[in-house]
Design an enzyme around this catalytic site. Structure first.
Site, PDB file in Angstrom:
ATOM      1  N   ALA A  13       0.868  -1.403   0.189  1.00  0.00           N
ATOM      2  CA  ALA A  13       0.302   0.351   0.233  1.00  0.00           C
ATOM      3  C   ALA A  13       1.166   1.280  -0.038  1.00  0.00           C
ATOM      4  CB  ALA A  13      -1.524  -0.115   1.161  1.00  0.00           C
ATOM      5  N   ARG A  37       7.286  -2.637   3.085  1.00  0.00           N
ATOM      6  CA  ARG A  37       8.411  -2.531   2.963  1.00  0.00           C
ATOM      7  C   ARG A  37       8.708  -1.093   3.829  1.00  0.00           C
ATOM      8  NH1 ARG A  37      11.646  -5.334  -1.373  1.00  0.00           N
ATOM      9  NH2 ARG A  37      10.072  -3.699  -2.466  1.00  0.00           N
ATOM     10  N   ARG A  38       8.433  -0.328   3.005  1.00  0.00           N
ATOM     11  CA  ARG A  38       7.993   1.066   3.115  1.00  0.00           C
ATOM     12  C   ARG A  38       7.694   1.484   4.271  1.00  0.00           C
ATOM     13  NH1 ARG A  38       9.149   3.299  -3.155  1.00  0.00           N
ATOM     14  NH2 ARG A  38       6.850   1.465  -2.696  1.00  0.00           N
ATOM     15  N   SER A 143      -2.524  -8.949 -13.157  1.00  0.00           N
ATOM     16  CA  SER A 143      -2.374  -8.498 -15.348  1.00  0.00           C
ATOM     17  C   SER A 143      -2.786  -9.203 -16.289  1.00  0.00           C
ATOM     18  CB  SER A 143      -0.713  -8.487 -14.776  1.00  0.00           C
ATOM     19  OG  SER A 143       0.146  -7.717 -16.096  1.00  0.00           O
ATOM     20  N   TYR A 156       8.811 -12.067 -14.830  1.00  0.00           N
ATOM     21  CA  TYR A 156       7.058 -11.808 -15.082  1.00  0.00           C
ATOM     22  C   TYR A 156       5.836 -12.329 -15.349  1.00  0.00           C
ATOM     23  CZ  TYR A 156       4.336  -7.413 -13.974  1.00  0.00           C
ATOM     24  OH  TYR A 156       2.890  -7.363 -13.217  1.00  0.00           O
ATOM     25  N   LYS A 160       2.941 -14.230 -13.118  1.00  0.00           N
ATOM     26  CA  LYS A 160       1.159 -13.552 -13.251  1.00  0.00           C
ATOM     27  C   LYS A 160       0.321 -14.760 -13.538  1.00  0.00           C
ATOM     28  CE  LYS A 160       1.892  -9.320 -10.680  1.00  0.00           C
ATOM     29  NZ  LYS A 160       1.241  -9.893  -9.749  1.00  0.00           N
TER      30      LYS A 160
HETATM   31  P1  NDP Z   1       4.402  -0.115  -7.918  1.00  0.00           P
HETATM   32  O1  NDP Z   1       5.592   0.018  -7.900  1.00  0.00           O
HETATM   33  O2  NDP Z   1       4.166   1.349  -7.608  1.00  0.00           O
HETATM   34  O3  NDP Z   1       3.684  -0.700  -6.348  1.00  0.00           O
HETATM   35  C1  NDP Z   1       4.146  -1.570  -5.624  1.00  0.00           C
HETATM   36  C2  NDP Z   1       3.524  -2.083  -4.266  1.00  0.00           C
HETATM   37  O4  NDP Z   1       3.840  -3.564  -4.107  1.00  0.00           O
HETATM   38  C3  NDP Z   1       4.419  -0.963  -3.399  1.00  0.00           C
HETATM   39  O5  NDP Z   1       4.198  -0.571  -2.117  1.00  0.00           O
HETATM   40  C4  NDP Z   1       5.933  -2.105  -2.816  1.00  0.00           C
HETATM   41  O6  NDP Z   1       6.020  -1.717  -1.357  1.00  0.00           O
HETATM   42  C5  NDP Z   1       4.539  -3.232  -2.991  1.00  0.00           C
HETATM   43  N1  NDP Z   1       6.063  -4.658  -2.891  1.00  0.00           N
HETATM   44  C6  NDP Z   1       6.919  -5.164  -3.116  1.00  0.00           C
HETATM   45  N2  NDP Z   1       7.100  -5.893  -2.903  1.00  0.00           N
HETATM   46  C7  NDP Z   1       7.350  -5.743  -1.809  1.00  0.00           C
HETATM   47  C8  NDP Z   1       7.253  -7.044  -0.655  1.00  0.00           C
HETATM   48  N3  NDP Z   1       8.033  -7.988  -0.372  1.00  0.00           N
HETATM   49  N4  NDP Z   1       6.482  -6.993   0.499  1.00  0.00           N
HETATM   50  C9  NDP Z   1       5.263  -6.093   0.255  1.00  0.00           C
HETATM   51  N5  NDP Z   1       5.200  -5.059  -0.213  1.00  0.00           N
HETATM   52  C10 NDP Z   1       5.747  -5.196  -1.243  1.00  0.00           C
HETATM   53  O7  NDP Z   1       3.562  -0.870  -8.264  1.00  0.00           O
HETATM   54  P2  NDP Z   1       2.396  -1.223  -8.926  1.00  0.00           P
HETATM   55  O8  NDP Z   1       1.030  -0.607  -7.818  1.00  0.00           O
HETATM   56  O9  NDP Z   1       2.014  -0.681 -10.599  1.00  0.00           O
HETATM   57  O10 NDP Z   1       2.306  -2.332  -8.766  1.00  0.00           O
HETATM   58  C11 NDP Z   1       0.932  -3.403  -7.707  1.00  0.00           C
HETATM   59  C12 NDP Z   1       1.048  -4.548  -7.954  1.00  0.00           C
HETATM   60  O11 NDP Z   1      -0.051  -4.184  -9.690  1.00  0.00           O
HETATM   61  C13 NDP Z   1       2.097  -5.487  -8.598  1.00  0.00           C
HETATM   62  O12 NDP Z   1       1.415  -6.693  -8.269  1.00  0.00           O
HETATM   63  C14 NDP Z   1       1.956  -5.698  -9.845  1.00  0.00           C
HETATM   64  O13 NDP Z   1       2.789  -6.699 -10.790  1.00  0.00           O
HETATM   65  C15 NDP Z   1       0.276  -5.007 -10.191  1.00  0.00           C
HETATM   66  N6  NDP Z   1       0.438  -4.682 -11.692  1.00  0.00           N
HETATM   67  C16 NDP Z   1       0.845  -3.650 -12.348  1.00  0.00           C
HETATM   68  C17 NDP Z   1       0.461  -3.196 -13.474  1.00  0.00           C
HETATM   69  C18 NDP Z   1       1.215  -1.799 -14.006  1.00  0.00           C
HETATM   70  O14 NDP Z   1       1.312  -1.396 -15.892  1.00  0.00           O
HETATM   71  N7  NDP Z   1       1.433  -1.140 -13.342  1.00  0.00           N
HETATM   72  C19 NDP Z   1      -0.633  -3.282 -14.244  1.00  0.00           C
HETATM   73  C20 NDP Z   1      -0.842  -4.934 -14.185  1.00  0.00           C
HETATM   74  C21 NDP Z   1      -0.435  -5.772 -13.098  1.00  0.00           C
HETATM   75  P3  NDP Z   1       7.129  -1.932  -1.037  1.00  0.00           P
HETATM   76  O15 NDP Z   1       8.231  -1.039  -2.284  1.00  0.00           O
HETATM   77  O16 NDP Z   1       7.263  -0.090   0.617  1.00  0.00           O
HETATM   78  O17 NDP Z   1       7.574  -2.345   0.052  1.00  0.00           O
HETATM   79  C1  8X3 Z   2       2.340  -5.040 -15.878  1.00  0.00           C
HETATM   80  C2  8X3 Z   2       1.985  -4.803 -17.104  1.00  0.00           C
HETATM   81  O1  8X3 Z   2       1.972  -5.152 -19.960  1.00  0.00           O
HETATM   82  O2  8X3 Z   2       4.073  -4.362 -17.774  1.00  0.00           O
HETATM   83  O3  8X3 Z   2       1.951  -6.369 -15.272  1.00  0.00           O
HETATM   84  O4  8X3 Z   2       3.666  -6.632 -17.880  1.00  0.00           O
HETATM   85  S1  8X3 Z   2       3.040  -5.052 -18.016  1.00  0.00           S
END
Ligand code: NDP
Ligand code: 8X3
Length: 259
Positions: A13, A37-38, A143, A156, A160
């Protein structure tokens, strides 16, 4: 039960889709458990949601890859936070875009340990209590990469595809328990995702969205909220949510590239 009477956990989050989900559920008046984590970002978000929406928020630091830490974090939640109604399994990331034969073992471990095993760690820890209560909902953030494969994305995409298989398998395993299992599968969303994929190379990351209009975290969050607010007999099982400019992983309309 209205969302204002439910406790919602959002993993990951601190940024992007997860942060937007926390905001959307706060708007609906839900009690929120948020983690990533942050810790500094989580604390900041918890304070701002409490102030802005007057909802109860409990934030904590968690690396979902750490199974023991995940079990301990939920075991030691204060009593009033123990009953979780909705899990949004959002924490996840991509690392690298190299062809597989040039890929980094460390990148692969990070993706598979977070996107697959992290989601399993959280789900395995929390599901028994949901099943015992005979109600609850798991919403996984999958995804388009769980439906297709693209160059440099093998691992990746594998992670997914695994989320997709886990979602479908869990729905079978939980049939008859009253616990719903859903997945929301976005295409390109403008978050920190690409900055993380390219290890902080922001100019390369920004190329991802050039000349097209991506989804926002709020677009995805609105869909997650819709899934969560269906009546108990309705399970919105799987939603593929794409930007209008995107037809597939690799077919993206970029008509304003020269502007
Ligand atoms: P962000 O990088 O903005 O957010 C990712 C979040 O995941 C951060 O809050 C990060 O927090 C957290 N995170 C990563 N690793 C860990 C861990 N080991 N433990 C706990 N929290 C973790 O990316 P998105 O919001 O885009 O990604 C969120 C989800 O959406 C992912 O599952 C991604 O695969 C999916 N997704 C994203 C797409 C895109 O195009 N952006 C498209 C489709 C799916 P912190 O680093 O503080 O731990
Ligand atoms: C993230 C979307 O197309 O960058 O899941 O893999 S894509």
């Amino acid at each position: 039960m209205p969302l204002s009477q439910q406790t919602v956990l959002v993993t990951g989050a601190s940024s992007g889709i997860g942060k937007a989900c926390a905001e959307a559920f706060a708007t609906a008046g839900a009690r929120l458990l948020i983690c990533a984590r942050r810790a500094d970002r989580i604390e900041e978000l918890a304070a701002s949601l409490q102030t802005e929406f007057g909802v109860q928020v409990h934030g904590f630091a968690l690396d979902v890859r750490d199974r023991a830490a995940t079990e301990a974090a939920f075991a030691k939640l204060p009593e009033e936070w123990q009953a979780i109604d909705i899990i949004v399994n959002n924490a996840g990331l991509s690392r690298g875009l190299e062809p597989l034969h040039q890929g980094s073992y460390q990148d692969w471990d990070e993706m598979l340990d977070t996107n697959v095993k992290g989601l399993l760690n959280v789900s395995r820890t929390l599901l028994p209590a949901m099943i015992e209560r005979g109600a609850g909902q798991v919403i996984n953030i999958g995804s388009i990469a769980g439906h297709e494969v693209y160059p440099g994305g093998a691992v990746y995409c594998a992670s997914k595809h695994a989320v997709d298989a886990i979602t479908r398998g869990l729905r079978i395993d939980l049939n008859g328990t009253g616990v719903r299992v859903s997945t929301v599968d976005p295409g390109l969303v403008d978050t920190e995702f690409s900055n993380v994929r390219f290890h902080g190379d922001d100019s390369r990351a920004s190329q991802t969205y050039v000349g097209m209009t991506p989804l926002t975290g709020a677009d995805v969050a609105a869909t997650v909220l819709w899934v969560a607010s269906r009546p108990p007999h309705v399970n919105a099982a799987e939603i593929l949510l794409l930007p209008t400019d995107q037809a597939s992983c690799t077919l993206v309309h970029r008509d304003n590239q020269e502007k």
